[in-house]
Design an enzyme around this catalytic site. Sequence first.
Site, PDB file in Angstrom:
ATOM      1  CE  LYS A  77       7.641  -3.431  -4.279  1.00 40.83           C
ATOM      2  NZ  LYS A  77       6.903  -2.927  -3.114  1.00 40.83           N
ATOM      3  CB  SER A 152       9.528  -0.437  -1.700  1.00 39.02           C
ATOM      4  OG  SER A 152       8.373  -1.247  -1.573  1.00 39.02           O
ATOM      5  CB  SER A 176       5.511  -0.051  -0.680  1.00 32.52           C
ATOM      6  OG  SER A 176       6.556   0.142   0.228  1.00 32.52           O
TER       7      SER A 176
END
Lengths: 488, 96
Positions: A77, A152, A176
Amino acid sequence: MNLTHLTALELGRAIASGDVTIHQATQAALEEIAQRDQRLNSCITVLAEQAMERAEVLQKGLKPGLSPLYGVPLLLKDNLCTKGVKTTCGSRLLEGYVPPYDATVVEKVQNAGGVCLGKGNLDEFAMGSTTETSYFGPTRNPWDENRVPGGSSGGCAAGVAVGLAWYALGSDTGGSIRQPAGYCGLTGLKPTYGTVSRYGLVAYASSLDQVGPLCRDAADCAAVLDLIQGKDRRDSTTVDGNYGGLLASLNGDIRGLRVGLPVECFGEGLDPQVAQRVQEVAKVLQHRGAILTEVSIPELKQVIGAYYVLASAEASSNLARYDGVKYGFRAEKYKTLTQMYENTRSQGFGKEAKLRILLGTFVLSAGYYEAYYKKALAVKEQVSQGLERAFAACDALLTPVTPNTAPKLGESLRDPMKMYLSDLYTVPANLAGLPALSMPCGVDGQGMPVGAQLMGPRFGEQLLLNTAYAYQQETDHHKRVPRGGEGR
Amino acid sequence: MEETSKQVRKLSHLARLSLTPEEEGELAGRLEQMVGYLEALSQVEDGEAVEAPSAVPFRPDGVAPSLDRDKLLPQAPLMRDGYVVTPRSVGEGGEA
């Protein structure tokens, strides 16, 4: 054999046995990225050249007894710092930021022979549940490209689901990892607070943030957590969880396991199809010898309000560092220092980040602190106590991950309150610092994946992973791949 | 709404954000909606005072290498002679 459809451990075994070279695996993933990612937008940065070079180096070092994930390519990420590689957090403010150091988890996967293929797209500073607030454009869900992948960690989830990489490291502040895993048909784990170092994870809400894996099944999650967990002198909140070998301990034996279904998580607002899929999970677990029990945790009623107060308050403080002085974006026009701060931040942050900064500033300001922040802390405490009481009566809790499956692109931007409210099943684990796992349990009428969540007591990762492993021995939902891919 | 807009202007100043009138209008509306939702927290019993998180144990105070200054400085948007350049910070009005 379609390499990109193997699990991370299957690929690791194929590499160890010499059936597949690390070069072949990396090449296959990069080809997949080249073919699919222009449309999906999973990756902000693709490290094609570096990945191929690293594959060559790792291949030469191949020998018996290495990590089971040696040579397996992954995504990170883009809020995990990578030395010499852009780390943007999905924000204009960090568009050109190149960290001079690696996050601890990045070091750990690299030491275990990981090949980083790229940096996964995310909501700006991890603030969002759809990956639509990224400065670099939204990511699409590979199951239906008109829908969001969740967020996210949406770029990582979409990427692993479609076969651009074999696993990914994400972060989870209010769901997330678990929510995008649920929307994309993956298994994702938010570990116990303190299990995984956040050194090098760009901070959003520090009392809630945890790094964890997004994978194709529970065994892969166990293998990744084995690599990344552990005390780190550079993150003083880390503890030694004494997990032993999580992967080695998976046996699928859940006889006598008490699985609680909280009544509060199966009520109003839950899509009946999602409810049905999760109830089916309960039946499968029961078939494997688990004992189902209904529990009530009334404290869960206020979790969304408390979460948004605490997360925004911490975000407003954490994001104060982006001032255009030492790194990142700086506005071109300003005269005074204050103007420089204001113009930099106003041009650098997107709308969602600004909203959360303003909300956080509001709840921490004189006159409102007692009414909001202190009340939110009280809810946090009550939720912890409520969950502790539940775990006296059962070993794990089973809930949906979200009330619905993935919404269409743009829907959540038009109705952000609905998006915030959809976090209600995932945020309790963050507020209480407990581990929680998301796993695929079928699809809805539109063919979109449904996720089931297992929540456990502090350091209960082994129990969660073994329960998910038992479930995945009985079912094949985790083996389904998005349209455009062949059956694994 | 005017009251909310006034409050948003105050908050944005505290947060060092300068909003355009369009942004101010939109964010005021959204903030009002969220704060309205958060009103439910007022019903929460304070209960026993929430204790501050327990202090983490200190690690031994050993010397360890830190990040290299020469690698950190080039990250700054504006640098001169090994220093980060900003408008003057004492008093305002100085230019970079």
